[in-house]
Design an enzyme around this catalytic site. Structure first.
Site, PDB file in Angstrom:
ATOM      1  N   GLU A  97     -62.925 -55.741 103.329  1.00  0.00           N
ATOM      2  CA  GLU A  97     -62.018 -56.170 102.263  1.00  0.00           C
ATOM      3  C   GLU A  97     -61.935 -57.692 102.254  1.00  0.00           C
ATOM      4  O   GLU A  97     -62.145 -58.330 103.287  1.00  0.00           O
ATOM      5  CB  GLU A  97     -60.635 -55.550 102.499  1.00  0.00           C
ATOM      6  CG  GLU A  97     -59.606 -55.847 101.450  1.00  0.00           C
ATOM      7  CD  GLU A  97     -59.946 -55.357 100.048  1.00  0.00           C
ATOM      8  OE1 GLU A  97     -60.895 -55.910  99.446  1.00  0.00           O
ATOM      9  OE2 GLU A  97     -59.260 -54.478  99.535  1.00  0.00           O
ATOM     10  N   ASP A  98     -61.642 -58.249 101.087  1.00  0.00           N
ATOM     11  CA  ASP A  98     -61.503 -59.701 101.003  1.00  0.00           C
ATOM     12  C   ASP A  98     -60.136 -60.156 101.484  1.00  0.00           C
ATOM     13  O   ASP A  98     -60.014 -61.121 102.213  1.00  0.00           O
ATOM     14  CB  ASP A  98     -61.788 -60.213  99.587  1.00  0.00           C
ATOM     15  CG  ASP A  98     -60.955 -59.536  98.505  1.00  0.00           C
ATOM     16  OD1 ASP A  98     -60.170 -58.603  98.811  1.00  0.00           O
ATOM     17  OD2 ASP A  98     -61.095 -59.920  97.333  1.00  0.00           O
ATOM     18  N   ASP A 101     -52.851 -57.793 101.293  1.00  0.00           N
ATOM     19  CA  ASP A 101     -51.592 -58.380 100.846  1.00  0.00           C
ATOM     20  C   ASP A 101     -50.460 -57.415 101.210  1.00  0.00           C
ATOM     21  O   ASP A 101     -50.050 -57.352 102.353  1.00  0.00           O
ATOM     22  CB  ASP A 101     -51.700 -58.625  99.334  1.00  0.00           C
ATOM     23  CG  ASP A 101     -50.663 -59.575  98.796  1.00  0.00           C
ATOM     24  OD1 ASP A 101     -49.477 -59.358  99.078  1.00  0.00           O
ATOM     25  OD2 ASP A 101     -51.021 -60.509  98.074  1.00  0.00           O
ATOM     26  N   PHE A 150     -51.251 -67.734  96.518  1.00  0.00           N
ATOM     27  CA  PHE A 150     -52.311 -67.087  95.756  1.00  0.00           C
ATOM     28  C   PHE A 150     -53.599 -67.871  95.945  1.00  0.00           C
ATOM     29  O   PHE A 150     -53.676 -69.050  95.611  1.00  0.00           O
ATOM     30  CB  PHE A 150     -51.960 -66.994  94.267  1.00  0.00           C
ATOM     31  CG  PHE A 150     -52.915 -66.104  93.530  1.00  0.00           C
ATOM     32  CD1 PHE A 150     -52.787 -64.726  93.587  1.00  0.00           C
ATOM     33  CD2 PHE A 150     -53.956 -66.644  92.804  1.00  0.00           C
ATOM     34  CE1 PHE A 150     -53.679 -63.894  92.940  1.00  0.00           C
ATOM     35  CE2 PHE A 150     -54.858 -65.830  92.141  1.00  0.00           C
ATOM     36  CZ  PHE A 150     -54.722 -64.448  92.203  1.00  0.00           C
ATOM     37  N   ARG A 163     -64.474 -66.959  91.830  1.00  0.00           N
ATOM     38  CA  ARG A 163     -65.063 -66.202  92.944  1.00  0.00           C
ATOM     39  C   ARG A 163     -66.155 -66.994  93.646  1.00  0.00           C
ATOM     40  O   ARG A 163     -66.386 -66.842  94.835  1.00  0.00           O
ATOM     41  CB  ARG A 163     -65.684 -64.896  92.449  1.00  0.00           C
ATOM     42  CG  ARG A 163     -64.724 -63.838  92.029  1.00  0.00           C
ATOM     43  CD  ARG A 163     -65.479 -62.539  91.723  1.00  0.00           C
ATOM     44  NE  ARG A 163     -64.669 -61.589  90.980  1.00  0.00           N
ATOM     45  CZ  ARG A 163     -63.776 -60.780  91.515  1.00  0.00           C
ATOM     46  NH1 ARG A 163     -63.556 -60.822  92.809  1.00  0.00           N
ATOM     47  NH2 ARG A 163     -63.087 -59.950  90.761  1.00  0.00           N
TER      48      ARG A 163
END
Length: 174
Positions: A97-98, A101, A150, A163
């Site tokens: 996963e990047d 959260d 963010f 990205r």
């Protein structure tokens, strides 16, 4: 909207950490074949770089899971947009996963994958925001723990943009 991006984690630091994770994962899976599941789209950059640094045999599959849409906060609605092409039953699986959260998406996803009877199931994330966690998630490998900001770059996006940045940056709206 004008967007300013401040570098949080430079490219060189990301590369160094991915090498460390690759070495640790290689050691822990020595003598086994590892099946990596890349969560699209954000973790493609991370999964590709990590796979190159793992020395045990690696196979790849992809899933598209979403809860963000085009916003900077999770909608809370989890959608499987693309499921796995291959069975994971009896395989050693590492989900890539990047960013984690709230944990809602990964909590849901890991339970769903565990029901598919892999030999083992672990989770690796480039970024972890533990301060935002609302759902428990066991993360086995963490690249960086970050504060509640963010971020974009290295696969992470804002409305599908940024990205391709080679670093992790913080979006600062003007």
């Amino acid at each position: 909207m004008d967007v300013k991006i401040r570098v949080m984690i430079p490219e060189e630091e990301i590369d160094r950490r991915i090498r460390e994770l690759g070495a640790k994962i290689s050691q822990e899976y020595e003598g086994k074949e590892l099946h990596m599941i890349c969560i699209l789209k954000g973790s493609v950059f991370f999964a590709s770089e990590l796979a190159k640094r793992i020395t045990v045999p690696v196979t790849l599959d992809f899933m598209a899971v979403s809860s963000y849409g085009n916003d900077t906060v999770s909608s809370g609605n989890i959608q499987i947009r693309n499921d796995l092409a291959e069975s994971i039953e009896g395989r050693h699986v590492l989900v890539i996963e990047d960013i984690i959260d709230t944990g809602k998406t990964l909590s849901f996803l890991m339970k769903m994958l565990q029901e598919r009877k892999p030999a083992s199931l672990k989770l690796c994330t480039l970024l972890d925001k533990p301060d935002r966690r609302t759902h428990p998630v066991d993360v086995d490998y963490v690249g960086f723990e970050i504060p509640d900001e963010f971020v974009v770059g290295y696969g992470l996006d804002y409305a599908q943009k940024y990205r391709n940045l080679p670093y992790i940056g913080v979006v600062e709206n003007e």
